[in-house]
Design a protein around this motif. Structure first.
Motif, PDB file in Angstrom:
ATOM      1  N   SER A  62       0.833  -1.209   0.000  1.00 47.06           N
ATOM      2  CA  SER A  62       0.000   0.000   0.000  1.00 47.06           C
ATOM      3  C   SER A  62       0.870   1.262   0.000  1.00 47.06           C
ATOM      4  O   SER A  62       0.537   2.250  -0.648  1.00 47.06           O
ATOM      5  N   LEU A  63       1.990   1.247   0.710  1.00 50.69           N
ATOM      6  CA  LEU A  63       2.900   2.406   0.696  1.00 50.69           C
ATOM      7  C   LEU A  63       3.566   2.582  -0.665  1.00 50.69           C
ATOM      8  O   LEU A  63       3.777   3.702  -1.115  1.00 50.69           O
ATOM      9  N   SER A  64       3.900   1.502  -1.321  1.00 47.77           N
ATOM     10  CA  SER A  64       4.546   1.621  -2.634  1.00 47.77           C
ATOM     11  C   SER A  64       3.570   2.141  -3.683  1.00 47.77           C
ATOM     12  O   SER A  64       3.955   2.864  -4.594  1.00 47.77           O
ATOM     13  N   VAL A  65       2.301   1.814  -3.574  1.00 46.96           N
ATOM     14  CA  VAL A  65       1.301   2.299  -4.522  1.00 46.96           C
ATOM     15  C   VAL A  65       1.027   3.779  -4.294  1.00 46.96           C
ATOM     16  O   VAL A  65       0.932   4.559  -5.237  1.00 46.96           O
ATOM     17  N   THR A  66       0.934   4.202  -3.048  1.00 48.42           N
ATOM     18  CA  THR A  66       0.656   5.606  -2.743  1.00 48.42           C
ATOM     19  C   THR A  66       1.928   6.437  -2.653  1.00 48.42           C
ATOM     20  O   THR A  66       1.856   7.640  -2.507  1.00 48.42           O
ATOM     21  N   GLY A  67       3.069   5.818  -2.750  1.00 48.48           N
ATOM     22  CA  GLY A  67       4.349   6.530  -2.614  1.00 48.48           C
ATOM     23  C   GLY A  67       4.547   7.615  -3.648  1.00 48.48           C
ATOM     24  O   GLY A  67       5.131   8.657  -3.366  1.00 48.48           O
ATOM     25  N   CYS A  68       4.061   7.402  -4.877  1.00 48.94           N
ATOM     26  CA  CYS A  68       4.245   8.405  -5.928  1.00 48.94           C
ATOM     27  C   CYS A  68       3.483   9.674  -5.614  1.00 48.94           C
ATOM     28  O   CYS A  68       3.953  10.769  -5.870  1.00 48.94           O
ATOM     29  N   SER A  69       2.277   9.534  -5.057  1.00 49.36           N
ATOM     30  CA  SER A  69       1.497  10.730  -4.756  1.00 49.36           C
ATOM     31  C   SER A  69       2.013  11.433  -3.504  1.00 49.36           C
ATOM     32  O   SER A  69       1.892  12.642  -3.381  1.00 49.36           O
ATOM     33  N   VAL A  70       2.593  10.706  -2.580  1.00 49.94           N
ATOM     34  CA  VAL A  70       3.133  11.320  -1.368  1.00 49.94           C
ATOM     35  C   VAL A  70       4.396  12.113  -1.699  1.00 49.94           C
ATOM     36  O   VAL A  70       4.592  13.224  -1.217  1.00 49.94           O
ATOM     37  N   PHE A  71       5.231  11.595  -2.559  1.00 46.93           N
ATOM     38  CA  PHE A  71       6.491  12.248  -2.907  1.00 46.93           C
ATOM     39  C   PHE A  71       6.410  12.906  -4.286  1.00 46.93           C
ATOM     40  O   PHE A  71       7.395  12.986  -5.006  1.00 46.93           O
ATOM     41  N   ASP A  72       5.238  13.391  -4.620  1.00 41.60           N
ATOM     42  CA  ASP A  72       5.018  13.985  -5.937  1.00 41.60           C
ATOM     43  C   ASP A  72       5.904  15.215  -6.162  1.00 41.60           C
ATOM     44  O   ASP A  72       6.345  15.478  -7.276  1.00 41.60           O
TER      45      ASP A  72
END
Length: 171
Positions: free
Chosen positions: A17-27
């Motif tokens: 779940s962190l790897s999927v949302t990681g792009c939006s968190v570190f956009d």
């Protein structure tokens, strides 16, 4: 199920779940280029337009339009769309030009026109340009206009003949 297996499954789900949302968190860390599309026009270009200009003159000033009207060639569309890569802001500008008998009649869009847009090109003059003499005044003037001459007519570099250059080579 054992505790070890449950904890590995839970840990795997958390990592996924962190790897999927990681792009939006570190956009903000990811570089995204700006995307300009269409005809970019400066205000100065649009201010050069005058009523009764030909299609060739308009195309020379603004470039080729993005879109021609499908049913008649008397309407040109200039569209500019810019999407910023940094903050995803969008700028959208349009300019619609109408012609009648291959002459410019109307301009509509997001750009401001010049105050003397309604003055045809052959009746207007460029700003800060001196008024040209009429033909009668030009014929009455006896002396032609010459560019200013330099007071010092000596050459800047003194040239020597080829025989002098040959003597230097053999010395």
């Amino acid at each position: 199920m054992t505790i070890k297996k449950k904890s590995l499954t839970l840990l795997g789900a958390a990592v996924l779940s962190l790897s999927v949302t990681g792009c939006s968190v570190f956009d903000w860390l990811i570089y995204k280029p700006d995307i300009p599309q269409g005809n970019y026009m400066e205000t100065q270009q649009v201010e050069k337009l005058r009523i009764e200009m030909t299609k060739e003159q308009v195309e020379y000033i603004l470039g080729r339009p993005v879109l021609h009207d499908s049913f008649s060639d008397d309407t040109w569309y200039y569209v500019y769309h810019f999407k910023s890569g940094r903050d995803a802001s969008i700028i959208h500008k349009e300019l619609i030009i109408h012609f009648e008998n291959d002459m410019l009649t109307k301009v509509v869009g997001d750009y401001d026109l010049a105050e003397d847009f309604d003055t045809p090109l052959d009746q207007s003059r460029l700003p800060d340009a001196p008024m040209l003499e009429t033909e009668a005044e030009a014929e009455n003037s006896e002396e032609p206009l010459l560019p200013e001459q330099r007071p010092d007519t000596k050459p800047l570099v003194e040239e020597n003949g080829p025989e002098f250059q040959a003597e230097k080579k053999f010395e």
